[in-house]
Structures are given as structure tokens and as C-alpha cells.
Write a protein that holds these residues in place. Sequence first.
Motif, PDB file in Angstrom:
ATOM      1  N   ALA A   1      53.727  30.427  16.317  1.00 37.21           N
ATOM      2  CA  ALA A   1      53.012  31.338  15.424  1.00 37.21           C
ATOM      3  C   ALA A   1      53.545  32.759  15.528  1.00 37.21           C
ATOM      4  O   ALA A   1      53.785  33.425  14.515  1.00 37.21           O
ATOM      5  CB  ALA A   1      51.512  31.311  15.742  1.00 37.21           C
ATOM      6  N   VAL A   2      53.735  33.231  16.761  1.00 37.39           N
ATOM      7  CA  VAL A   2      54.200  34.606  16.951  1.00 37.39           C
ATOM      8  C   VAL A   2      55.669  34.741  16.560  1.00 37.39           C
ATOM      9  O   VAL A   2      56.064  35.702  15.882  1.00 37.39           O
ATOM     10  CB  VAL A   2      53.974  35.060  18.406  1.00 37.39           C
ATOM     11  CG1 VAL A   2      54.562  36.445  18.632  1.00 37.39           C
ATOM     12  CG2 VAL A   2      52.479  35.062  18.731  1.00 37.39           C
ATOM     13  N   ALA A   3      56.487  33.784  16.973  1.00 39.35           N
ATOM     14  CA  ALA A   3      57.916  33.854  16.660  1.00 39.35           C
ATOM     15  C   ALA A   3      58.163  33.833  15.161  1.00 39.35           C
ATOM     16  O   ALA A   3      59.118  34.445  14.665  1.00 39.35           O
ATOM     17  CB  ALA A   3      58.655  32.702  17.336  1.00 39.35           C
TER      18      ALA A   3
ATOM     19  N   GLN B   1      60.693  33.737  25.406  1.00 37.86           N
ATOM     20  CA  GLN B   1      60.841  34.992  24.681  1.00 37.86           C
ATOM     21  C   GLN B   1      60.548  34.756  23.214  1.00 37.86           C
ATOM     22  O   GLN B   1      61.131  33.882  22.581  1.00 37.86           O
ATOM     23  CB  GLN B   1      62.244  35.572  24.851  1.00 37.86           C
ATOM     24  CG  GLN B   1      62.406  36.931  24.175  1.00 37.86           C
ATOM     25  CD  GLN B   1      63.667  37.662  24.581  1.00 37.86           C
ATOM     26  OE1 GLN B   1      64.242  37.383  25.632  1.00 37.86           O
ATOM     27  NE2 GLN B   1      64.113  38.602  23.759  1.00 37.86           N
ATOM     28  N   LEU B   2      59.629  35.548  22.668  1.00 34.11           N
ATOM     29  CA  LEU B   2      59.198  35.391  21.288  1.00 34.11           C
ATOM     30  C   LEU B   2      59.914  36.334  20.341  1.00 34.11           C
ATOM     31  O   LEU B   2      60.202  35.978  19.199  1.00 34.11           O
ATOM     32  CB  LEU B   2      57.686  35.638  21.184  1.00 34.11           C
ATOM     33  CG  LEU B   2      56.785  34.827  22.116  1.00 34.11           C
ATOM     34  CD1 LEU B   2      55.335  35.233  21.914  1.00 34.11           C
ATOM     35  CD2 LEU B   2      56.967  33.345  21.873  1.00 34.11           C
TER      36      LEU B   2
ATOM     37  N   THR C   1      53.286  39.754  26.478  1.00 33.55           N
ATOM     38  CA  THR C   1      53.584  41.091  26.987  1.00 33.55           C
ATOM     39  C   THR C   1      55.083  41.323  27.019  1.00 33.55           C
ATOM     40  O   THR C   1      55.872  40.370  27.049  1.00 33.55           O
ATOM     41  CB  THR C   1      52.991  41.268  28.406  1.00 33.55           C
ATOM     42  OG1 THR C   1      53.282  42.589  28.888  1.00 33.55           O
ATOM     43  CG2 THR C   1      53.567  40.245  29.382  1.00 33.55           C
ATOM     44  N   THR C   2      55.464  42.586  27.020  1.00 26.48           N
ATOM     45  CA  THR C   2      56.865  42.946  27.227  1.00 26.48           C
ATOM     46  C   THR C   2      57.167  43.136  28.708  1.00 26.48           C
ATOM     47  O   THR C   2      58.326  43.290  29.088  1.00 26.48           O
ATOM     48  CB  THR C   2      57.207  44.252  26.480  1.00 26.48           C
ATOM     49  OG1 THR C   2      56.368  45.310  26.976  1.00 26.48           O
ATOM     50  CG2 THR C   2      56.991  44.101  24.986  1.00 26.48           C
ATOM     51  N   ALA C   3      56.123  43.129  29.530  1.00 26.49           N
ATOM     52  CA  ALA C   3      56.301  43.371  30.961  1.00 26.49           C
ATOM     53  C   ALA C   3      56.884  42.139  31.646  1.00 26.49           C
ATOM     54  O   ALA C   3      56.688  41.000  31.206  1.00 26.49           O
ATOM     55  CB  ALA C   3      54.970  43.750  31.607  1.00 26.49           C
TER      56      ALA C   3
ATOM     57  N   GLY D   1      62.175  42.734  25.140  1.00 31.17           N
ATOM     58  CA  GLY D   1      61.739  41.361  24.902  1.00 31.17           C
ATOM     59  C   GLY D   1      60.223  41.237  24.921  1.00 31.17           C
ATOM     60  O   GLY D   1      59.550  41.874  25.737  1.00 31.17           O
ATOM     61  N   VAL D   2      59.684  40.443  24.005  1.00 28.25           N
ATOM     62  CA  VAL D   2      58.265  40.115  23.981  1.00 28.25           C
ATOM     63  C   VAL D   2      58.136  38.674  24.461  1.00 28.25           C
ATOM     64  O   VAL D   2      58.723  37.760  23.866  1.00 28.25           O
ATOM     65  CB  VAL D   2      57.676  40.262  22.568  1.00 28.25           C
ATOM     66  CG1 VAL D   2      56.185  39.890  22.559  1.00 28.25           C
ATOM     67  CG2 VAL D   2      57.872  41.680  22.049  1.00 28.25           C
TER      68      VAL D   2
END
Length: 326
Positions: free
Chosen positions: A304-306, A172-173, A160-162, A279-280
Motif C-alpha cells: 500500500a505504501v510503496a 524499504q518502501l 520510519t526513516t530511522a 530511506g523510508v
Amino acid sequence: MGIVSKRRMPGPTVDLNLLRVFVAVYESRSLTIAARRLYVTQPAVSQALARLRRELDDPLFERDGRLMRPTPLAESVFPGFRDAIEGIDRTIDAVHGFDPSSSRRLFRIALSELGEIGWLPAILSAIRSRAPHMRLEVVPIQVDALSDWLSRGTVDLAITTASVPGRFVRSQLKSQPYAVVMSASHPLAEGTLDLDAYVSAAHATVSGDSGAPMLAAAERRAGIVVEPEVALRHITALPPVLAASRDLIATAPDTIAQGWASTWPLVVRPLPFEMPPVGVFLYRRSTTQHTAALDWLYDTVARAVAGSSGQFFVIHGDAFAEAPRS
């Protein structure tokens, strides 16, 4: 006169399994969830809790509706019990190791609709390449509930960005700038988009955009307030709505907007005011079960996401482009 030696009586010994039950109930606030987590029956949890209550001479938990509320003593002993259990589990894991290739555990990850579209393919590919039998359940994200979910172990990970309140491990991704996207036939599609034109335009928003609070804060700093004329529920509806309209604009993550513009008749323009990139973040639950497996999953999902640019282009506009114009 002889000397009488005084020998200290040994202190009480507590079964380690009782501490596991206590930690599971404390974290989940539920006998049912604790039993499911420990792979035992609910009566077994109740019996273990009764034994520990006798050992510590305290009720430990009291019912509050459907929740088990910890007593002051339970609050005070929880950190020590949790750290002890986690330390023991990590020591055992270091001896035996975690083998993802044989794991059949079920893990739950909370994702937004946009996160599911963009990141899930890369996440599944990374997990299944090394853990083909591991099961994954995607839970629709509810930002207001995330702190509770991660504290109780309802979900294992969340992207999430929250900013989620609580003492959670996170990384942080991505760092995601925002931009303005609109139809190529919109009057503002050509030239520079200034602040007055941005404010005067009709805006479309998506209710599930977790970056919306950061956007609203940036607009306030710029001295403007934007009231959307169209509020959508699903991000997948935004590109066709914008493409079909000559008066609507939307503010969205720029890489996602650029992906849409590659197939939809849309254009992307820079924001006419300062907004820091959003930021994600990847969050992990704070509960203690399956620590080694969670370590592996957390690291695997983060990489994986980064390393992925996202699959947002799958919301494509080929059909729209080929449709006959009236």
C-alpha cells in the motif's frame, strides 16, 4: 551370570502451553501483557510459569521494578523455545490458512504525524478492502522507544526513516530526497540557492522529522552547521508558517514540499549540498503471536505504501490563497 539390561528413563516432557507462556513473558517482560496476548488471566500465566520453573529447576524471571528480567538460563533456552513455537504455528497456519475477511484482530502501527497524513489513507484502504473487520490503532511514533516496542510486541509494525537497532525484519518502501522550501516572496525564491545563502538564512524545523539526523549529517559533511530560529512541533504548521514569512526557509522531503507548493504560495529549490535520499522503512515486531496474520498485514501495508504517492497535499493552502491580504 545374567545380563541386566539398563533402560534409559524417558526425559521430562513439557506442556507446549508452558512454552507459549514462557515466550510471551520473555518477549513482553510483563505477566500482564503476556496474559493479554494469550487471552488468559494473569493468575493463569503465573501458575504456568511456576510449573515451568519446577520443570527446569530455575526461577527463569526475576522482578526488576515493573519488568520481568530473564535469568541466564532463560536467555539460553529462549531462542530454541521461540523457534519451536513459531515453527509449530507456521505449520498449523499452512494447514488452516489465514482468512483476512473474517479476522477481528487488533493491530497497532507506529507512524509519525507526517506518515499518518501521507500513508494512512492508502493503508486503511488496502486493509479494509480484504479485512473489513480487522481493527487498527495508530500509535504516535517515538524513535527512541521503537526497538523496545517491536521487541515486546507493543506495536506490530512501524514506518520510519530511522535505523532501529535490533534484529527486526524490515523492507524499504521509499527513497526520499530532500529539498528547500520557502515563501514565493522570499528573497531567495528566485535564482540559484547557494551554500552561503542557505547557511545565512533563517531556518524553521519540525521536531518530529525523523530525517533530521540524516540532514544534520549531510550538513556536517558540507562543513556547515545550521541553528534553527523557529522549531515547530507539528508538520502541519510548517506550510502556513513559511507562506506567511519572507525570511524563513525549511528543508523537507521534496515530494511533500512540491505537494504543498501546488496550493500554498511556496517555492521549492534543490539543496545546495549533497544529501543521499532518505530511506523510508517498514519494520515488523519480532514477537511470535499471530504469525500468519502479521505476515498478511506486513505484506499488505508494504504494498500500500510503496504504491502510493502519499496524501500530503491535504495540508493545502486554498484558504490562505483566498484570504484578503492586508
